[in-house]
Design an enzyme around this catalytic site. Sequence first.
Site, PDB file in Angstrom:
ATOM      1  N   ARG A  91       0.736  -1.108   0.058  1.00  0.00           N
ATOM      2  CA  ARG A  91      -0.058  -0.125  -0.038  1.00  0.00           C
ATOM      3  C   ARG A  91       0.851   1.313   0.031  1.00  0.00           C
ATOM      4  NH1 ARG A  91      -1.488   0.524   6.275  1.00  0.00           N
ATOM      5  NH2 ARG A  91       0.386  -0.740   6.920  1.00  0.00           N
ATOM      6  N   LYS A 111       1.781   6.754   0.670  1.00  0.00           N
ATOM      7  CA  LYS A 111       1.474   5.335   1.570  1.00  0.00           C
ATOM      8  C   LYS A 111      -0.327   5.453   1.530  1.00  0.00           C
ATOM      9  CE  LYS A 111       2.802   2.713   5.441  1.00  0.00           C
ATOM     10  NZ  LYS A 111       3.408   2.642   6.418  1.00  0.00           N
ATOM     11  N   ASP A 123      -6.413  -3.873   0.419  1.00  0.00           N
ATOM     12  CA  ASP A 123      -7.242  -3.026  -0.208  1.00  0.00           C
ATOM     13  C   ASP A 123      -6.073  -1.671  -0.671  1.00  0.00           C
ATOM     14  OD1 ASP A 123      -6.945  -1.421   1.994  1.00  0.00           O
ATOM     15  OD2 ASP A 123      -8.842  -1.305   2.231  1.00  0.00           O
ATOM     16  N   ARG A 181      14.968  -2.232   2.556  1.00  0.00           N
ATOM     17  CA  ARG A 181      15.222  -3.156   3.996  1.00  0.00           C
ATOM     18  C   ARG A 181      15.842  -4.416   3.980  1.00  0.00           C
ATOM     19  NH1 ARG A 181       9.370  -1.721   4.617  1.00  0.00           N
ATOM     20  NH2 ARG A 181       9.010  -0.050   3.169  1.00  0.00           N
ATOM     21  N   ASP A 250      11.122  -7.175   7.222  1.00  0.00           N
ATOM     22  CA  ASP A 250      10.698  -6.361   6.062  1.00  0.00           C
ATOM     23  C   ASP A 250      10.536  -4.805   6.543  1.00  0.00           C
ATOM     24  OD1 ASP A 250       8.700  -8.021   7.272  1.00  0.00           O
ATOM     25  OD2 ASP A 250       7.478  -6.576   6.462  1.00  0.00           O
ATOM     26  N   ASP A 260       8.235   2.159   9.212  1.00  0.00           N
ATOM     27  CA  ASP A 260       6.962   1.340   9.381  1.00  0.00           C
ATOM     28  C   ASP A 260       6.469   1.687  10.484  1.00  0.00           C
ATOM     29  OD1 ASP A 260       6.985   0.980   6.458  1.00  0.00           O
ATOM     30  OD2 ASP A 260       6.890  -1.293   6.308  1.00  0.00           O
TER      31      ASP A 260
END
Length: 492
Positions: A91, A111, A123, A181, A250, A260
């Site tokens: 996403r 993002k 989604d 990453r 990740d 993240d």
Amino acid sequence: MSICIESESRFSSLGEAFYSKVRPEPLPDPYLVSLNTALAAKFGLHEHALAQQSLLEILSGNRLPEGAEPLAMLYAGHQFGHFVPQLGDGRALMLGDIRDENGKLWELQLKGAGITPYSRSGDGRAVLRSTIREYLCSEAMHGLGIPTTRALCITGSDEEVYREQIETAAVLVRMAPSHIRFGSFEVFYYRNQHDRLQQLADHLLAHHFAHLREGDRPYLAMFAEVVASTAQLIAQWQLVGFAHGVMNTDNMSMLGLTLDYGPYGFLDSYDPDYICNHSDHEGRYAFSKQPSIGQWNLTCLAQAMLPLFDAEPDTAVELAQDALNGYEPILVQAYADGMRAKLGLLEKRQEDHALVTDLLQKMQVNEVDYTRFFRALAEYMGEEGPVSCAAANEFVDREAFHAWAKDYTLRLAQENSQDEKRAMAMRRVNPKYVLRNYLAQTAIEKAMEKDFSEIDRLLQLLSLPFDEQPEHEHYAALPPDWSKRISVSCSS
Ligand code: AMP
Ligand code: MG
């Protein structure tokens, strides 16, 4: 005035084995939720520019800026200890590189801008709640001096998104010199594509570790730097009381950045067993586990990079092990130095470790607020000083504080500590303001009512977390009781 994307991004020149080309999915009728004006200014973007519909459309993914070749990065990763062979930006998408006022290049990511080939059953959207959490925390970490990705702005929409309940969609603009990453290496190692490993490593060396290129064994030297930067980063998390919540490989940056933001949390009362992620049933990523998880994650990275270290597998393993051995001493040293600074100690002494351990143990038993205590300790004037000092007031059992403070007073005397100087130094390392969960929650709840002012207030407040800011004193108060009921999970 608009966003100027470089004609070819550094990452896109790696070729399509490393990403998928994607197009952002338009966000219906976007509106500006918040702009980080301080960061925007570094890219020549001023608030009035955002009033232009064209820029708002770019930052919400509704229009592509000239030169943009949006892409979603491919990676793999160990999630909660289990290897997942293919993940990737599910996403997020990268628009390209943009240059700051100093000529430095940054990757610009959206993002929440829609589905990518890596979205799996997701989604591709981000909800307003999670973008606000990432936006505020990235900038709070930056304010604290902790390496992190940055956040430029949030655009929102009334489009509905389904999570545990119905929420609305938003797009966060995130920036970093690189978003590569640990998992970016893992994907090619497990696919047995060692030439790709080397291409990725060469890319990092060229753009982010150029000083290592001419040296001996540059790939190994780069790994050793990742070991060191990760150790330093996690020491800083521990010192400030930050729990990341999802330290999967990740979510680990090759540049040692906090990356993240999901169900993270700052400690309120000191609790080494604090688990901020409601979905982390086993406490794999509990606060006190972060240092050892950092090592575990680096071991995964080492494994993935082995073919780059030496053609002879035994030699490669030996070299990797040597580099990995650097992790613990660097972290322990950084943490010890940081704790000494938090206590206002200038000299290094053997007994400091016991002094810290004893304090933390007493803070845990007494459920002492981590941030407030260290901030208040700056005002401590020795056992001769006022008995009702602010630091003692943070303890329910004041005797427990005074028992520790006896040793602390002696220790201060040993280095002829001067109260005023010490207090000043302590206020530069012990923040007065951190992004407590309930503060983010308050901003989120107001934003859901279309009042975005609290986001901007917190952004401002947390950009200077070491300043007294007396007009904002209440943001440094103990969290209210309802804050204990906030539950944060991976779903965002
Ligand atoms: P995280 O641990 O939150 O960084 O996410 C783990 C993986 O799930 C990443 O590959 C994300 O891109 C993906 N992901 C998370 N949320 C969504 C979403 N709403 N739609 C698509 N992919 C997602
Ligand atoms: Mg992630």
